[in-house]
Design an enzyme around this catalytic site. Structure first.
Site, mmCIF file in Angstrom:
data_model
loop_
_atom_site.group_PDB
_atom_site.id
_atom_site.type_symbol
_atom_site.label_atom_id
_atom_site.label_comp_id
_atom_site.label_asym_id
_atom_site.label_seq_id
_atom_site.Cartn_x
_atom_site.Cartn_y
_atom_site.Cartn_z
ATOM 1 N N ARG A 1 -46.293 12.700 -33.381
ATOM 2 C CA ARG A 1 -45.330 12.827 -34.198
ATOM 3 C C ARG A 1 -45.631 12.527 -35.819
ATOM 4 N NH1 ARG A 1 -43.410 15.808 -30.983
ATOM 5 N NH2 ARG A 1 -41.552 15.591 -29.756
ATOM 6 N N HIS B 1 -47.213 22.814 -35.543
ATOM 7 C CA HIS B 1 -46.620 22.036 -34.185
ATOM 8 C C HIS B 1 -47.028 22.906 -33.136
ATOM 9 C CE1 HIS B 1 -43.600 18.818 -33.084
ATOM 10 N NE2 HIS B 1 -44.350 19.162 -32.096
#
Length: 308
Positions: free
Chosen positions: A223, A271
């Site tokens: 993250r 991502h």
């Protein structure tokens, strides 16, 4: 059995159809078509506050994303409703591929050769000793363990860091603040696969990243909030770190004016290091729903105190 499905995006119909095939005895209802009737289970990607009331009334909630952060902020999700995460479901293989590419790229010095190519410079470099090119994997859950195994298969010495310090075959695993300092100080590449918790947010700041040896690389597959981006940029600009491969960011999509886009020592991806795969995910969820229907405990239940 009635299942409430929330998946915003173009794949919503594919998820619904796969669930209907895997659970023909169930009525799978998309969120947009929900009614006032009761639902047994909810399968959700990126929940919002508007979903909280409905989720509070089901027997269990299945999360289709890799992280559980969005669920933990919901105001009305009682502890009596288990929150169940996906375990691998095709993500571990993808992350192992990404990590292997990142480590080999740093080990074989391909970024430096790319600079030489643009300068029309023929400059072979001596072979590095792989036995002294330690790689750190921060986070030794299902994904981290798979990444460590892939890197070991390539011949790299692997160090691991986790909250528990649980032993992993062939990996030197450390725990705690002292363990993190020791691990980073000897790692040429640090791969981040930790969950996002209050303890890990901002963990990789200037002080922590400065523990890495000069020229080391950072690879973040977890993250964006775990890394203090300004500190990382400063260390790259100062020449303290060799480079970074980043798949996650504090803000996503990454803003157009962000320095990462054009930084010569940063490679970014949008991502994609571990995309959720429909068929293996649905097979896993269907198996767990059938187990719950028989009163059998399932794995992957989120510990909300630990946030993973």
């Amino acid at each position: 059995m009635r299942i409430l499905l929330h998946y915003p995006g173009r794949s919503a119909d594919a998820w619904r159809d796969a669930l209907a095939r895997a659970l023909p005895e169930a009525d799978v209802v998309p969120w947009s078509q929900r009614d006032a009737g009761a639902f047994d289970y909810a399968i959700v990607y990126r929940p919002a506050a508007e979903h909280a009331e409905a989720l509070a009334r089901v027997r269990a909630v299945f999360n289709l994303g890799a992280g559980v952060d969005p669920f933990l902020g919901l105001p009305a999700l009682p502890l009596s409703v288990p929150l169940i995460r996906l375990e691998d479901a095709g993500m571990a293989e993808q992350m192992a591929e990404y990590a292997a590419y990142a480590v080999l790229r740093a080990f074989r010095e391909f970024p430096a050769y790319a600079v030489d190519q643009r300068a029309a410079r023929w400059a072979p470099r001596p072979r590095r000793d792989k036995a002294t090119f330690e790689v750190a994997v921060l986070g030794m859950g299902v994904l981290g363990t798979r990444v460590a195994s892939a890197l070991r298969a390539l011949g790299f010495p692997v160090l691991g860091w986790s909250r528990s310090g649980r032993a992993v075959d062939g990996v030197t695993v450390m725990a705690g603040a002292a363990g993190l300092r020791a691990l980073l100080s000897q790692s040429r590449v640090a791969i981040v696969l930790l969950p996002h918790t209050p303890e890990t947010e901002g963990l990789l700041d200037r002080a922590t990243l400065s523990l890495l040896p000069p020229g080391a690389w950072l690879v973040n597959l977890a993250r964006g909030a775990l890394v203090v981006e300004e500190d990382l940029l400063a260390l790259l600009d100062e020449g303290r770190l060799g480079g970074a491969m980043l798949d996650v960011f504090a803000r996503e999509p990454l803003p157009a004016g962000h320095p990462f886009w054009h930084h010569p020592k940063v490679e970014i991806t949008p991502h994609v290091s571990g995309l959720t795969q429909i068929e293996p995910s649905v097979a896993q969820i269907a198996g767990k729903i059938r187990a719950l229907e028989c009163g059998v405990p399932v794995s992957g239940v989120v510990d909300r105190a630990r946030r993973y």
